[in-house]
Motif scaffolding. Structure first.
Motif, PDB file in Angstrom:
ATOM      1  N   ILE A  82       0.843  -1.202   0.000  1.00  0.00           N
ATOM      2  CA  ILE A  82       0.000   0.000   0.000  1.00  0.00           C
ATOM      3  C   ILE A  82       0.875   1.249   0.000  1.00  0.00           C
ATOM      4  O   ILE A  82       0.612   2.199  -0.744  1.00  0.00           O
ATOM      5  N   LEU A  83       1.924   1.253   0.807  1.00  0.00           N
ATOM      6  CA  LEU A  83       2.835   2.398   0.832  1.00  0.00           C
ATOM      7  C   LEU A  83       3.451   2.633  -0.544  1.00  0.00           C
ATOM      8  O   LEU A  83       3.531   3.777  -1.018  1.00  0.00           O
ATOM      9  N   TRP A  84       3.879   1.567  -1.180  1.00  0.00           N
ATOM     10  CA  TRP A  84       4.546   1.724  -2.482  1.00  0.00           C
ATOM     11  C   TRP A  84       3.565   2.130  -3.575  1.00  0.00           C
ATOM     12  O   TRP A  84       3.890   2.951  -4.433  1.00  0.00           O
ATOM     13  N   TRP A  85       2.361   1.573  -3.562  1.00  0.00           N
ATOM     14  CA  TRP A  85       1.369   1.961  -4.560  1.00  0.00           C
ATOM     15  C   TRP A  85       1.055   3.446  -4.464  1.00  0.00           C
ATOM     16  O   TRP A  85       0.923   4.126  -5.467  1.00  0.00           O
ATOM     17  N   ARG A  86       0.934   3.950  -3.222  1.00  0.00           N
ATOM     18  CA  ARG A  86       0.678   5.378  -3.050  1.00  0.00           C
ATOM     19  C   ARG A  86       1.894   6.200  -3.475  1.00  0.00           C
ATOM     20  O   ARG A  86       1.754   7.270  -4.054  1.00  0.00           O
ATOM     21  N   ALA A  87       3.098   5.711  -3.207  1.00  0.00           N
ATOM     22  CA  ALA A  87       4.311   6.426  -3.612  1.00  0.00           C
ATOM     23  C   ALA A  87       4.395   6.514  -5.130  1.00  0.00           C
ATOM     24  O   ALA A  87       4.898   7.505  -5.672  1.00  0.00           O
ATOM     25  N   GLU A  88       3.906   5.502  -5.827  1.00  0.00           N
ATOM     26  CA  GLU A  88       3.902   5.514  -7.291  1.00  0.00           C
ATOM     27  C   GLU A  88       2.817   6.423  -7.855  1.00  0.00           C
ATOM     28  O   GLU A  88       2.775   6.647  -9.053  1.00  0.00           O
ATOM     29  N   GLY A  89       1.938   6.922  -6.996  1.00  0.00           N
ATOM     30  CA  GLY A  89       0.929   7.869  -7.443  1.00  0.00           C
ATOM     31  C   GLY A  89      -0.419   7.254  -7.763  1.00  0.00           C
ATOM     32  O   GLY A  89      -1.259   7.916  -8.372  1.00  0.00           O
ATOM     33  N   LEU A  90      -0.666   6.024  -7.360  1.00  0.00           N
ATOM     34  CA  LEU A  90      -1.969   5.426  -7.597  1.00  0.00           C
ATOM     35  C   LEU A  90      -3.028   6.120  -6.747  1.00  0.00           C
ATOM     36  O   LEU A  90      -2.755   6.531  -5.619  1.00  0.00           O
ATOM     37  N   ARG A  91      -4.217   6.241  -7.301  1.00  0.00           N
ATOM     38  CA  ARG A  91      -5.326   6.847  -6.569  1.00  0.00           C
ATOM     39  C   ARG A  91      -5.812   5.865  -5.508  1.00  0.00           C
ATOM     40  O   ARG A  91      -5.597   4.656  -5.614  1.00  0.00           O
ATOM     41  N   TRP A  92      -6.483   6.396  -4.489  1.00  0.00           N
ATOM     42  CA  TRP A  92      -6.925   5.546  -3.387  1.00  0.00           C
ATOM     43  C   TRP A  92      -7.869   4.447  -3.854  1.00  0.00           C
ATOM     44  O   TRP A  92      -7.841   3.339  -3.329  1.00  0.00           O
ATOM     45  N   ARG A  93      -8.686   4.726  -4.828  1.00  0.00           N
ATOM     46  CA  ARG A  93      -9.614   3.696  -5.318  1.00  0.00           C
ATOM     47  C   ARG A  93      -8.848   2.504  -5.889  1.00  0.00           C
ATOM     48  O   ARG A  93      -9.166   1.354  -5.606  1.00  0.00           O
ATOM     49  N   VAL A 105      -5.726   1.684  -5.212  1.00  0.00           N
ATOM     50  CA  VAL A 105      -5.010   1.035  -4.107  1.00  0.00           C
ATOM     51  C   VAL A 105      -5.948   0.097  -3.358  1.00  0.00           C
ATOM     52  O   VAL A 105      -5.581  -1.039  -3.031  1.00  0.00           O
ATOM     53  N   ALA A 106      -7.167   0.559  -3.092  1.00  0.00           N
ATOM     54  CA  ALA A 106      -8.128  -0.264  -2.364  1.00  0.00           C
ATOM     55  C   ALA A 106      -8.497  -1.516  -3.151  1.00  0.00           C
ATOM     56  O   ALA A 106      -8.606  -2.609  -2.583  1.00  0.00           O
ATOM     57  N   ILE A 107      -8.660  -1.382  -4.458  1.00  0.00           N
ATOM     58  CA  ILE A 107      -8.982  -2.547  -5.281  1.00  0.00           C
ATOM     59  C   ILE A 107      -7.842  -3.553  -5.238  1.00  0.00           C
ATOM     60  O   ILE A 107      -8.062  -4.754  -5.061  1.00  0.00           O
ATOM     61  N   ARG A 108      -6.616  -3.068  -5.390  1.00  0.00           N
ATOM     62  CA  ARG A 108      -5.463  -3.982  -5.363  1.00  0.00           C
ATOM     63  C   ARG A 108      -5.284  -4.634  -3.995  1.00  0.00           C
ATOM     64  O   ARG A 108      -4.866  -5.786  -3.903  1.00  0.00           O
ATOM     65  N   ALA A 109      -5.552  -3.878  -2.927  1.00  0.00           N
ATOM     66  CA  ALA A 109      -5.372  -4.404  -1.572  1.00  0.00           C
ATOM     67  C   ALA A 109      -6.544  -5.285  -1.140  1.00  0.00           C
ATOM     68  O   ALA A 109      -6.443  -5.999  -0.145  1.00  0.00           O
ATOM     69  N   GLY A 110      -7.658  -5.207  -1.871  1.00  0.00           N
ATOM     70  CA  GLY A 110      -8.809  -6.036  -1.541  1.00  0.00           C
ATOM     71  C   GLY A 110      -9.569  -5.546  -0.330  1.00  0.00           C
ATOM     72  O   GLY A 110     -10.043  -6.343   0.483  1.00  0.00           O
ATOM     73  N   CYS A 111      -9.663  -4.237  -0.174  1.00  0.00           N
ATOM     74  CA  CYS A 111     -10.387  -3.665   0.955  1.00  0.00           C
ATOM     75  C   CYS A 111     -11.050  -2.365   0.499  1.00  0.00           C
ATOM     76  O   CYS A 111     -10.871  -1.937  -0.633  1.00  0.00           O
ATOM     77  N   VAL A 112     -11.798  -1.743   1.395  1.00  0.00           N
ATOM     78  CA  VAL A 112     -12.421  -0.469   1.051  1.00  0.00           C
ATOM     79  C   VAL A 112     -11.374   0.643   1.158  1.00  0.00           C
ATOM     80  O   VAL A 112     -10.335   0.481   1.796  1.00  0.00           O
ATOM     81  N   ARG A 113     -11.686   1.791   0.551  1.00  0.00           N
ATOM     82  CA  ARG A 113     -10.747   2.897   0.486  1.00  0.00           C
ATOM     83  C   ARG A 113     -10.322   3.376   1.875  1.00  0.00           C
ATOM     84  O   ARG A 113      -9.149   3.624   2.128  1.00  0.00           O
ATOM     85  N   TRP A 141      -6.551   3.501   3.482  1.00  0.00           N
ATOM     86  CA  TRP A 141      -5.964   4.729   4.008  1.00  0.00           C
ATOM     87  C   TRP A 141      -5.490   4.523   5.441  1.00  0.00           C
ATOM     88  O   TRP A 141      -4.397   4.958   5.803  1.00  0.00           O
ATOM     89  N   ARG A 142      -6.291   3.844   6.271  1.00  0.00           N
ATOM     90  CA  ARG A 142      -5.890   3.585   7.656  1.00  0.00           C
ATOM     91  C   ARG A 142      -4.624   2.737   7.718  1.00  0.00           C
ATOM     92  O   ARG A 142      -3.746   2.990   8.541  1.00  0.00           O
ATOM     93  N   ARG A 143      -4.534   1.735   6.861  1.00  0.00           N
ATOM     94  CA  ARG A 143      -3.327   0.894   6.836  1.00  0.00           C
ATOM     95  C   ARG A 143      -2.114   1.710   6.403  1.00  0.00           C
ATOM     96  O   ARG A 143      -1.008   1.518   6.915  1.00  0.00           O
ATOM     97  N   TRP A 144      -2.305   2.625   5.453  1.00  0.00           N
ATOM     98  CA  TRP A 144      -1.212   3.483   4.976  1.00  0.00           C
ATOM     99  C   TRP A 144      -0.717   4.371   6.112  1.00  0.00           C
ATOM    100  O   TRP A 144       0.484   4.469   6.349  1.00  0.00           O
ATOM    101  N   VAL A 145      -1.644   5.001   6.840  1.00  0.00           N
ATOM    102  CA  VAL A 145      -1.278   5.872   7.959  1.00  0.00           C
ATOM    103  C   VAL A 145      -0.581   5.063   9.047  1.00  0.00           C
ATOM    104  O   VAL A 145       0.440   5.486   9.607  1.00  0.00           O
ATOM    105  N   ALA A 146      -1.114   3.879   9.364  1.00  0.00           N
ATOM    106  CA  ALA A 146      -0.517   3.043  10.407  1.00  0.00           C
ATOM    107  C   ALA A 146       0.883   2.587  10.011  1.00  0.00           C
ATOM    108  O   ALA A 146       1.795   2.563  10.848  1.00  0.00           O
ATOM    109  N   ALA A 147       1.070   2.255   8.741  1.00  0.00           N
ATOM    110  CA  ALA A 147       2.395   1.816   8.285  1.00  0.00           C
ATOM    111  C   ALA A 147       3.399   2.960   8.358  1.00  0.00           C
ATOM    112  O   ALA A 147       4.550   2.762   8.773  1.00  0.00           O
ATOM    113  N   LEU A 148       2.997   4.156   7.977  1.00  0.00           N
ATOM    114  CA  LEU A 148       3.895   5.315   8.082  1.00  0.00           C
ATOM    115  C   LEU A 148       4.270   5.583   9.538  1.00  0.00           C
ATOM    116  O   LEU A 148       5.435   5.861   9.845  1.00  0.00           O
TER     117      LEU A 148
END
Length: 136
Positions: free
Chosen positions: A93-104, A106-114, A118-125
């Motif tokens: 999730i961190l890398w997908w966002r770093a590459e500039g993917l939109r949240w939608r 990212v959520a589809i690739r991660a298999g969860c809701v947007r 976002w919560r996982r991204w914040v927690a990982a940071l």
């Protein structure tokens, strides 16, 4: 662009970590393709042959790839080490966002809701910032 302080000294905030990951993604895109990355037998040393006169005089958009400096590459590798501090799903999730993917996306690739992505991204940071400060 001003250089930021190295991650080992002092703590980086989660927003600074996100910025550094975006810089790492940009640096990775700027790296030249390794030799032999294409199919075997298709390499060529001659330049492209121009078939028409209109193609010879700048009618196409210039393709310029500025190679990253060794310091940029070193910072990129440091960011790759940071991704090892969190579980694989969160690192993706961190890398997908770093590459500039939109949240939608990212959520589809991660298999969860947007919102969950976002919560996982914040927690990982926050996890990376905490672990870097503990190393400090």
């Amino acid at each position: 662009m001003a250089r930021r302080r190295p991650a080992g000294r002092g703590g980086l905030s989660p927003s600074e970590i996100a910025d550094r990951l975006e810089e790492a993604a940009r640096t990775l895109r700027r790296l030249p393709d390794p030799p032999g990355s294409g199919p075997r037998g298709y390499g060529r040393s001659w330049p492209e042959y121009i078939h028409e006169a209109k193609d010879a005089y700048g009618w196409h958009e210039a393709r310029l790839r500025v190679r990253p400096s060794p310091a940029d590459i070193q910072q990129m590798e440091e960011c790759f080490d940071w991704l090892r501090l969190v579980p694989v799903e969160e690192a993706q999730i961190l890398w997908w966002r770093a590459e500039g993917l939109r949240w939608r996306e990212v959520a589809i690739r991660a298999g969860c809701v947007r919102q969950t992505a976002w919560r996982r991204w914040v927690a990982a940071l926050a996890t990376i910032a905490k672990k870097l400060e503990a190393r400090g």
